[in-house]
Write a protein that holds these residues in place. Structure first.
Motif, mmCIF file in Angstrom:
data_model
loop_
_atom_site.group_PDB
_atom_site.id
_atom_site.type_symbol
_atom_site.label_atom_id
_atom_site.label_comp_id
_atom_site.label_asym_id
_atom_site.label_seq_id
_atom_site.Cartn_x
_atom_site.Cartn_y
_atom_site.Cartn_z
ATOM 1 N N HIS A 1 0.821 -1.219 0.000
ATOM 2 C CA HIS A 1 0.000 0.000 0.000
ATOM 3 C C HIS A 1 0.850 1.261 0.000
ATOM 4 C CE1 HIS A 1 -3.318 -2.690 0.343
ATOM 5 N NE2 HIS A 1 -2.643 -3.333 1.288
ATOM 6 N N ALA A 2 1.991 1.224 0.675
ATOM 7 C CA ALA A 2 2.893 2.381 0.649
ATOM 8 C C ALA A 2 3.564 2.488 -0.712
ATOM 9 C CB ALA A 2 3.943 2.250 1.756
ATOM 10 N N GLY A 3 4.086 1.372 -1.200
ATOM 11 C CA GLY A 3 4.825 1.368 -2.455
ATOM 12 C C GLY A 3 3.973 1.820 -3.634
ATOM 13 N N CYS A 4 2.709 1.354 -3.673
ATOM 14 C CA CYS A 4 1.824 1.751 -4.774
ATOM 15 C C CYS A 4 1.638 3.262 -4.790
ATOM 16 C CB CYS A 4 0.464 1.071 -4.633
ATOM 17 S SG CYS A 4 0.517 -0.682 -5.042
ATOM 18 N N GLU A 5 1.340 3.838 -3.628
ATOM 19 C CA GLU A 5 1.104 5.288 -3.580
ATOM 20 C C GLU A 5 2.381 6.059 -3.915
ATOM 21 O OE1 GLU A 5 -1.773 6.653 -3.362
ATOM 22 O OE2 GLU A 5 -3.001 5.000 -2.602
ATOM 23 N N ALA A 6 3.505 5.577 -3.388
ATOM 24 C CA ALA A 6 4.774 6.269 -3.636
ATOM 25 C C ALA A 6 5.092 6.242 -5.128
ATOM 26 C CB ALA A 6 5.895 5.624 -2.830
ATOM 27 N N ALA A 7 4.935 5.060 -5.743
ATOM 28 C CA ALA A 7 5.272 4.909 -7.162
ATOM 29 C C ALA A 7 4.345 5.748 -8.034
ATOM 30 C CB ALA A 7 5.179 3.430 -7.550
ATOM 31 N N LEU A 8 3.042 5.707 -7.713
ATOM 32 C CA LEU A 8 2.084 6.471 -8.518
ATOM 33 C C LEU A 8 2.335 7.974 -8.384
ATOM 34 C CD1 LEU A 8 -1.190 4.439 -7.845
ATOM 35 C CD2 LEU A 8 0.033 4.648 -10.035
#
Lengths: 627, 458
Positions: free
Chosen positions: A17-24
């Motif tokens: 959930h952190a990685g998705c938001e950071a990447a997006l």
């Protein structure tokens, strides 16, 4: 052998959930971004509970959405039940929670990632972060691929050196049997980063067909659904909702647990990691609260695609045979067939006091960290940090100041400030009581608080921003109108008041004043308000809250003003605490480790007294004069 | 770090000829204007030029407290480089402190030790070579403050504050736990319970506050008025008090009113007898100054001594006085009890619904019993005497009053039918105020309490 591949601006390690938001966020802000994931099937995986939101976590998601994050939109696409919690309480503690279809949630987020311009998804375990001259230069995968980059965000969740345990069964895997990431910790340690070991746990999943729901209470979703995303409407997210169920443990359950407590690795000492007090295992609940003769157990579907049911409230690390006996002692679960055993998981994370409020590591330029890696717990806490880390990685590379939300702006601000400032000895969970200004930080006004910022940053498009501006104006106009619409002692008005058990008027008052009376609200004075315009529901809601709670809101705004004063006293980054005379030893050590950004943050460090702050302030003005 | 308006006594905390109360901060003049009335001109201090002196009265509830000179110094040309008003008053301990309290009520905050100096430095009024000295000063003062707030605090008071905080925290944690975990915990009916608790806590704080009031009386004397119809024996009593006990009799010509006070110290307690001249002259306060003025005097008195005459029957004069005593701390003395009484102790007791002490002012009998009664009334002996932690006491008083105010807000929210999440705002404010008394911050108390007391989470 290392192979050097193409260069990226930002590398995100992990796609939870952190990685998705950071990447997006990073890609949407124009950065050429790569996101590494141990398995593409585990993108936005929900390895524990099947919900998004809940008390204070719902606030985080709505804030995230106002900033231009994805979680709110994704849960709106994939929820199977939605509920606003605490509706009988004040608006500050209303909290949205949705049951997710886990697989749909994960798939839908995966599609968003895969279709995002400038974003590359790569299945690989990152084993090294390459650092030169104190700055990130790239990452290396376990298989020897080197990806040069200018910034990296660590979002490894619970995968670092992960170990799953129940009874005396250990597996060296991440959640759900996915491969653990066993190399990055060593690299981080070599880079001088202090590592903690935390633990958390999850309950068993049980086959729906083996459950007798007639012995349980049905739990329905709300009829009127409030979407998480401010982009959606009640109508656009309307759908058929799934059911959940409620049952209880009993003395038999507790006896089984007590008899076998020495077989729980939590109690035998085999688990060394620190667990969250908020999500205690059932053995913790039974041992620590012996007076409670029963505990609630919620049975929640994992999704529409499966018969697996999540047994909320009964996470455990007891051995398999005890688990079976324990679950089967619960009414409705007598014949339960366990699909997946409950387990506890231990993992490495870093001491978040090593972070700046931008989520960049103090010691390594361009290296950010977000999510459970920072010692938090929960999907929402992770996502909230993820977007901030992603935004700030992009801003760093663009040469812009980082986005730092303070405690009076957002729960996200409270979360990050707490993580960076207060010592954490357990996975940190958001709670409404952690927010000093919660009457201002409501879930209903997250857009009013943060859309402007999201737009400035570049994650909220003009169209959405214009819609927001219109809403804001409608609210302001309507409040102004109500405050300036005077009603006098006309017979019709007095009759209306009497019929509502309200004291008749002695002098003229405004409609706004009338709404502050406990017996009235915005809607109930409509009959004596002929000039009322037709307004959207969410506008009326804001008008109602702003007027109804004006006194309390004003009080909080005054507190915020005082708070802002100390927040604006910045401490120079190059200040050497050893040069400050008269600081007490404990305060000096704490200040040196945490290096607070401003006096406000310094004042929240335990062990720093008001006298220390005075000393610091005096020194700072001397310092400022010198330079 | 805060630029709110602060005040403190700038001269030593002892009886001196003149004392100065300094008010510094943006609102210094506004605060001073709330309690100050310029003589003749009636001009506001806020309108006065910098570096001027204004002559006038400090007024509280329409009563003149003292006749003063106020200097006005505008920012940046003052000690702290902020707006500064300095009230030069007549140095009595009680008067000075009273004015300080009025300043606080008018919106200023009691300055921390060294705070004026700190502000002076931070505002660039001091040169850099003085910086180290300022730090030392702040440190030293801070140690004093810690000593005052922690060490000098009697164990009893400390324990009481700790217990109060614990109660408040427990209720707050209950509310917060339920708000964070609404599916596991229910708040139905809790409001009633909470309002009982809050009322209890408020009355405990009021007790503590009255303790401070008693402490003030120990140090500054009990404002006492002697009442009784003509020839009841008031002056005989006064003579007995001043005669047999080592008495310090000082005539302090009132600076702001035409009343004289006589100070008598008996057995460690100080009585400031009001209008003794009146008693000496006519033996009758009520007769001399009129009932209206007597009501005022009684209103302002800490203690009333009612001298009844055993040789005569109760009459309208007596009954008037008894009515005036309603709600006051009073000691009822039945004088001339050595003679065969017309008015018995029991009759008098019935008439005024108070304990009656039989004395003979002439033979000086019963005096010790009535002194004991005074001590009992003011709770003397419970509190330490004469220790000079006056500033911290005032600080404590201010904090206790803040806590009381916050708890009142809780009750107000309950009355308004607000939901429980509103209560915790003010409950935590009360908790913080009480914490400052014993030098403790909140930190993670609430979260810790929630987790410790309640089984949270799924």
């Amino acid at each position: 052998m290392d192979h050097i591949y193409e260069t990226y601006d930002v590398a995100v390690i992990g796609a939870g959930h952190a990685g998705c938001e950071a990447a997006l966020a990073s890609a949407r802000l124009g950065m050429n971004t790569i996101v590494f994931v141990v398995s593409t099937d585990s993108i936005a995986l929900m390895p524990c509970n099947p919900n998004v939101g809940g008390t204070s976590k719902g606030h985080l998601v709505r804030e995230l959405d106002a900033l231009g994050g994805e979680m709110g939109k994704n849960i709106d696409r994939t929820f199977i039940q939605s509920k606003m919690l605490n509706v009988s309480k004040g608006p500050a503690v209303h909290s949205l929670r949705a049951q997710a279809d886990k697989q749909e949630y994960s798939r839908s987020m995966r599609r968003v990632l895969e279709n995002q311009e400038r974003l590359t998804v790569k299945q690989a375990e990152v084993s090294d972060i390459l650092v030169e001259d104190g700055h990130v230069t790239g990452v290396r995968t376990f298989s020897g691929g080197v990806y040069p980059c200018r910034a990296a965000v660590i979002c490894t969740g619970t995968y670092l050196n992960a170990r799953c345990v129940y009874g005396d069964t250990y597996t060296y895997t991440g959640p759900n049997g996915l491969p653990a990431a066993n190399h990055l910790t060593d690299c981080l340690k070599k880079l001088g980063i202090e590592i903690y070991r935390f633990k958390t746990g999850t309950p068993a999943r049980i086959d729906k067909r083996s459950i007798d729901f007639s012995k349980m209470e049905e739990q329905y979703g709300d009829e009127r659904i409030v979407p998480f995303s401010f982009e959606n409407t009640e109508e656009s997210v309307k759908r058929e909702q799934a059911l959940c169920w409620l049952t209880y443990t009993n003395e038999t359950t507790h006896d089984i647990i007590r008899k076998n407590i020495d077989r729980s690795p939590l109690y035998s000492g085999n688990i060394k990691g620190t667990g969250p007090r908020y999500c205690p295992s059932i053995e913790d609940k039974v041992m620590k609260f012996p007076d409670k003769d029963r505990h609630q157990v919620f049975i929640e579907p994992e999704g529409n695609y499966t018969n697996e049911m999540y047994i909320s409230g009964m996470s455990t690390s007891l051995p398999e045979d005890v688990q079976v006996a324990m679950y089967r002692s619960v009414p409705g679960l007598e014949n339960a067939k366990i699909v997946r055993n409950a387990y506890a998981i231990e993992y490495d994370c870093l001491n978040p006091m090593q972070l700046k409020p931008s989520l960049e590591l103090k010691a390594i330029g361009g290296l950010f960290s977000a999510g459970q890696m920072n010692g938090s717990s929960g999907y929402e806490e992770a996502a909230a940090q993820g977007i901030i880390a992603g935004i700030n990685a992009a801003r760093l590379l663009k040469g812009l100041d980082p986005l730092i939300l303070d405690r009076s702006q957002a729960y996200i601000g409270v979360l990050i400030d707490d993580l960076c400032t207060k010592e954490t000895h357990e996975p940190y969970r958001m709670m409404t009581s952690r927010a000093e200004y919660r009457l201002i930080l409501r879930q209903d006004n997250a857009d009013l608080r943060l859309t402007e910022i999201g737009h400035d940053i570049g994650l909220i498009d003009d169209e959405r921003y214009e819609r927001f501006c219109l809403k804001k104006k409608q609210i302001e106009d309507e409040i102004k109108r109500l405050k300036s619409t005077m009603i006098g002692g006309k017979a019709a008005i007095q009759e209306f008041l009497v019929s509502h058990d309200s004291a008749p008027l002695k002098t003229a008052v405004s409609l706004g004043d009338l709404i502050t009376r406990p017996e009235f609200d915005y809607y109930s004075v409509a009959d004596i308000d002929p000039g009322r315009p037709e307004l959207p529901r969410e506008v009326c809601e804001q008008v109602e809250i702003e007027l109804k709670y004006e006194g309390y809101i004003t009080k909080q705004l005054q507190q915020i003003e005082a708070f802002k004063k100390t927040e604006s006293k910045m401490i120079p980054e190059n200040l050497d605490y050893d040069d400050v005379p008269s600081l007490r030893i404990e305060a000096r050590q704490k200040l040196k480790t945490i290096r607070p950004v401003n006096i406000g943050q310094a004042s929240r460090i335990s062990g720093v007294s008001p006298a220390d702050l005075s000393v610091l302030l005096v020194y700072m003005s001397k310092f400022a004069n010198k330079n | 770090m805060k630029n709110d308006t602060i005040c403190a006594i700038a001269t030593g905390a002892t009886n001196a000829g003149i004392s100065i109360i300094r008010i510094s901060g943006e609102d210094a003049f506004t605060v001073a204007d709330r309690i100050f009335v310029a003589k003749k001109t009636g001009k506001k201090l806020a309108d006065r030029k910098t570096h001027t002196l204004t002559y006038g009265n400090i007024v509280s509830d329409n009563e003149i407290v003292d006749e003063v000179l106020v200097s006005v110094m505008r920012a940046p040309n003052s000690y702290t480089a902020e707006n500064v008003a300095e009230i030069n008053c007549h140095g009595g301990y009680a008067v000075t402190k009273k004015i300080l309290e009025l300043c606080i009520k008018a919106g200023a905050r009691l300055a921390e030790p060294g705070e004026f100096t700190k502000r002076a430095f931070l505002n660039g009024r001091m040169d850099l070579s003085q910086a180290e000295a300022v730090i030392d000063l702040i440190n030293a003062s801070n140690e004093d403050a810690v000593k005052n707030s922690v060490a000098q605090l009697s164990g009893k008071l400390r324990n009481k504050v700790v217990a109060l905080r614990e109660k408040i925290l427990k209720d707050t944690a209950y509310i917060e736990a339920a708000l964070d975990d609404p599916e596991h915990m229910d708040l139905t009916g809790f409001t009633d319970e909470l309002s009982v608790h809050v009322n209890e806590e408020m009355s405990e704080i009021k007790d503590l506050l009255s303790g401070f009031e008693n402490g003030r009386l120990i140090q500054n004397g009990i404002r006492t008025v002697i009442l009784g119809k003509p020839n009841a024996g008031k002056s005989t009593l006064l003579n007995a008090l001043t005669g047999t006990h080592r008495a310090i009799v000082t005539d302090i010509p009132g600076t702001t009113r035409d009343i004289l006070e006589e100070i008598i110290v008996i057995d460690g307690i100080t009585l400031n007898i009001v209008d003794t001249a009146g008693i000496h002259d006519t033996e009758d306060v009520v007769e001399k100054i009129g009932v209206e003025k007597a009501v005022d005097e009684i209103e302002n008195a800490d203690l009333c001594l009612f001298v009844a005459d055993a040789s005569r029957a109760l009459d309208d004069d007596d009954r008037n006085i008894i009515r005036l005593l309603d709600g006051k701390k009073a000691v009822v003395l039945l004088n001339k009890s050595d003679l065969s009484p017309v008015l018995t102790s029991d009759d008098l007791k019935k008439a005024c619904n108070r304990e009656v002490i039989s004395i003979s002012a002439k033979d000086e009998t019963g005096i010790d019993i009535f002194v004991e009664e005074i001590k009992k009334l003011f709770g003397f002996g419970k509190l330490g005497k004469k220790e000079d932690f006056y500033i911290s006491k005032l600080r404590h008083k201010e904090l206790l009053e803040n806590a009381l105010l916050s708890l009142k807000e809780v009750l107000k929210s309950i009355d308004l039918g607000m939901s429980e999440d509103f209560f915790s705002i003010d409950l935590m404010n009360a908790y913080t105020s009480l914490g400052s008394i014993i030098g403790e911050e909140i930190g993670d108390d609430l979260a810790d309490k929630i987790f410790k007391e309640f089984c949270m989470g799924k």
